[in-house]
Design an enzyme around this catalytic site. Structure first.
Site, short mmCIF file in Angstrom:
data_model
loop_
_atom_site.label_atom_id
_atom_site.label_comp_id
_atom_site.label_asym_id
_atom_site.label_seq_id
_atom_site.Cartn_x
_atom_site.Cartn_y
_atom_site.Cartn_z
N SER A 164 -6.23 -2.53 1.48
CA SER A 164 -6.40 -3.72 0.56
C SER A 164 -5.21 -4.61 0.65
O SER A 164 -3.99 -4.18 0.71
CB SER A 164 -6.82 -3.22 -0.72
OG SER A 164 -6.18 -4.01 -1.77
N LYS A 165 -5.67 -5.98 0.71
CA LYS A 165 -4.55 -7.03 0.62
C LYS A 165 -3.56 -7.19 -0.37
O LYS A 165 -2.50 -7.23 -0.68
CB LYS A 165 -5.08 -8.39 0.83
CG LYS A 165 -4.34 -9.43 1.13
CD LYS A 165 -4.85 -10.77 1.59
CE LYS A 165 -5.71 -11.45 0.51
NZ LYS A 165 -5.88 -13.02 0.97
N ARG A 166 -4.45 -6.78 -1.67
CA ARG A 166 -3.96 -6.81 -2.97
C ARG A 166 -2.92 -5.76 -3.21
O ARG A 166 -1.94 -5.71 -3.98
CB ARG A 166 -4.93 -6.96 -4.19
CG ARG A 166 -5.51 -8.20 -4.40
CD ARG A 166 -6.51 -8.38 -5.50
NE ARG A 166 -7.83 -7.79 -4.71
CZ ARG A 166 -8.79 -8.69 -3.99
NH1 ARG A 166 -8.24 -9.71 -3.56
NH2 ARG A 166 -9.72 -8.01 -3.46
N LYS A 167 -3.34 -4.58 -2.63
CA LYS A 167 -2.50 -3.31 -2.90
C LYS A 167 -2.16 -3.03 -1.59
O LYS A 167 -2.71 -2.05 -1.06
CB LYS A 167 -3.36 -2.42 -3.66
CG LYS A 167 -2.66 -1.76 -4.97
CD LYS A 167 -3.39 -0.92 -5.82
CE LYS A 167 -2.76 0.52 -5.76
NZ LYS A 167 -3.47 1.73 -6.09
N PRO A 168 -0.91 -3.56 -0.78
CA PRO A 168 -1.03 -3.34 0.63
C PRO A 168 -0.58 -1.89 0.91
O PRO A 168 0.24 -1.40 -0.01
CB PRO A 168 -0.30 -4.38 1.10
CG PRO A 168 0.52 -4.76 0.05
CD PRO A 168 -0.43 -4.55 -1.14
#
Ligand code: GLU
Length: 459
Positions: free
Chosen positions: A260-264
């Site tokens: 996920s982009k939010r939690k790389p």
């Protein structure tokens, strides 16, 4: 009977740069189409105008092109089923939504967002699962008229909802997951056309996949819970369903959670692992390494480690036959183990070992046999000496050949690569092939001798 045409599509919503998982979904559809000689379509699903980013389409196409994914139909290339941007196809969705209402598969819903929020609250308080209470579906004709008038008086427009069956099951066979079954009572009457006249994903995807004659819908697993709605729509329209393949999510390298982009995700050293394709583009990665190269490499690993020799033997037959060769199964069983560690795709067997199945020996050219820093005379001499060795090698096996040839190069003043190069090209007729002694053992003494004589004659 002609085989059905394979038509796949990648249908991104242009809301930002392409996610690496999206790229993989695209790659699946593209590879599947290319493998089957079918068509790959790029369709832009921009019906959620709230999330629309006008620059995203260019960014998206740039990422696909960078990796080497081309489309046969879609934005900028056109095609006979266009337009390929959903916001330019509203008339189709509106027409078919009305058709569903007229045929009692869908209904107008006049509920305000305040009422829907209240329904959700009440359901929550009562410990019931969330969702629309279907008031407008079951209202009497008089009640509906009143609701419609109230909606208009408030300056609102109704939405259209799909009538989901209240009981029974919806099932279909997914190419990845097998038989999938849903209880209809668990599925909502989803909105299919919004008040602004735009379709929701559910309606648009079914209409477009039908009108664009998509044969295989490959998409992320996130869409599986919506599949019963789509199956219901396909059935209501009376259209033949495509095949579905819901692809697993792309997990973080540690196997925990979706990328996920939010939690790389981070690697072992704590560095961030890019999630968006543009971060790879700008991060100095080669597109080849991100896709095809890597896939081929992984494929090679699977061929070596994950399938049995019997399985491999059976699978190698097809590419050889498709190359016009007649396959002797006993010989193929001997060839399979020596190509297993050397090929990356099954089709590689043709270039590497197709010569085992040629009806007649196709000799190499003299230039191919003559190795670096050698000439025709020294090459001929090496082959004549080899011929004599082959005539008397006992046993005529890999070990026997190794032993018999071990000192030969040295005696002739040749390096190993010169000596074995001459021999291998002479015997296989190819510069790229299976290794020398393994090949000779499979060909057998007589065939090896005949080949050596032929090539000696050419020098
Ligand atoms: N627009 C959807 C998405 O971006 C497409 C899903 C599908 O392939 O049907 O996820």
């Amino acid at each position: 009977m002609t085989a059905p045409v394979v038509r796949t599509r990648f249908a991104p919503s242009p809301t930002g740069s392409l996610h690496i998982g999206g790229l993989r979904t695209a790659l699946w559809a593209w590879l599947f189409a290319r493998h089957h000689g079918g068509k790959f379509i790029l369709r832009i699903e921009d019906t959620d105008q709230k999330r629309f980013d006008p620059t995203a389409l260019q960014t998206l196409m740039e990422a696909l092109r960078w990796i080497g994914i081309d489309w046969d139909e879609g934005p900028e290339v056109g095609g006979e089923y266009g337009p390929y941007v959903q916001s330019e196809r509203l008339d189709h969705y509106q027409k078919w939504a009305q058709w569903l209402v007229d045929h009692d598969h869908a209904y107008h819903c006049y509920c305000s967002s305040e009422r829907l929020a209240q329904v959700t609250k009440d359901k929550q308080a009562a410990g019931l699962p969330p969702g629309y209470d279907r008031r407008c579906r079951f209202a009497s004709p008089e009640e509906r008229e009143r609701l419609a008038a109230e909606c208009a008086a408030e300056g609102r427009k109704p939405v259209i909802r799909l009538k989901m069956p209240l009981d029974g099951e919806t099932r279909f066979t997914d190419l990845v997951r097998g038989e999938v079954v849903f209880e209809n009572k668990d599925v909502q009457d989803a909105v299919i056309l919004k008040a602004d006249g735009f379709p929701t994903y559910h309606l648009a995807v079914v209409i477009d996949d039908h009108l664009m004659q998509i044969s295989h819908v490959t998409r992320a697993i996130e869409w599986l819970p919506s599949a019963p709605l789509h199956v219901r729509l396909w059935q209501a329209f009376g259209w033949e369903m495509p095949q579905f393949a819901h692809l697993p999510v792309m997990l973080n390298p540690n196997g925990q959670g979706k990328m996920s982009k939010r939690k790389p995700p981070r690697d072992a050293k704590g560095n961030i692992i890019p999630v968006m394709v543009h971060d790879y583009m700008n991060g100095g990665y080669l597109p080849e390494a991100l896709a095809i190269e890597k896939l081929e490499w992984i494929n090679g690993v699977y061929i070596r480690e994950q399938i049995t020799l019997d399985d491999l033997t059976a699978r190698l037959k097809k590419p050889l036959e498709e190359a016009g060769l007649t396959v002797d199964e006993a010989r193929l069983r001997k060839v399979a183990p020596i190509v297993q560690t050397r090929i990356r795709t099954l089709n590689d067997v043709v270039a590497m070992a197709g010569f085992f199945f040629h009806p007649e020996f196709k000799p190499p050219t003299p230039e191919q046999v003559i190795q670096k820093k050698m000439d025709a005379a020294s090459t001929k001499r090496a082959l004549e000496v080899s011929l004599a060795v082959v005539e008397k090698t006992e046993p005529f096996t890999l070990d026997g050949l190794h032993a018999a040839f071990s000192e030969l190069g040295q005696e002739l003043g040749l390096s190993n690569s010169q000596m074995f190069g001459v021999l291998r090209v002479a015997v296989t007729g190819q510069t790229v092939s299976t290794p020398t002694f393994e090949t000779m053992e499979i060909l057998g003494r007589e065939e090896t001798l005949a080949r050596l004589r032929t090539v000696i004659g050419l020098l």
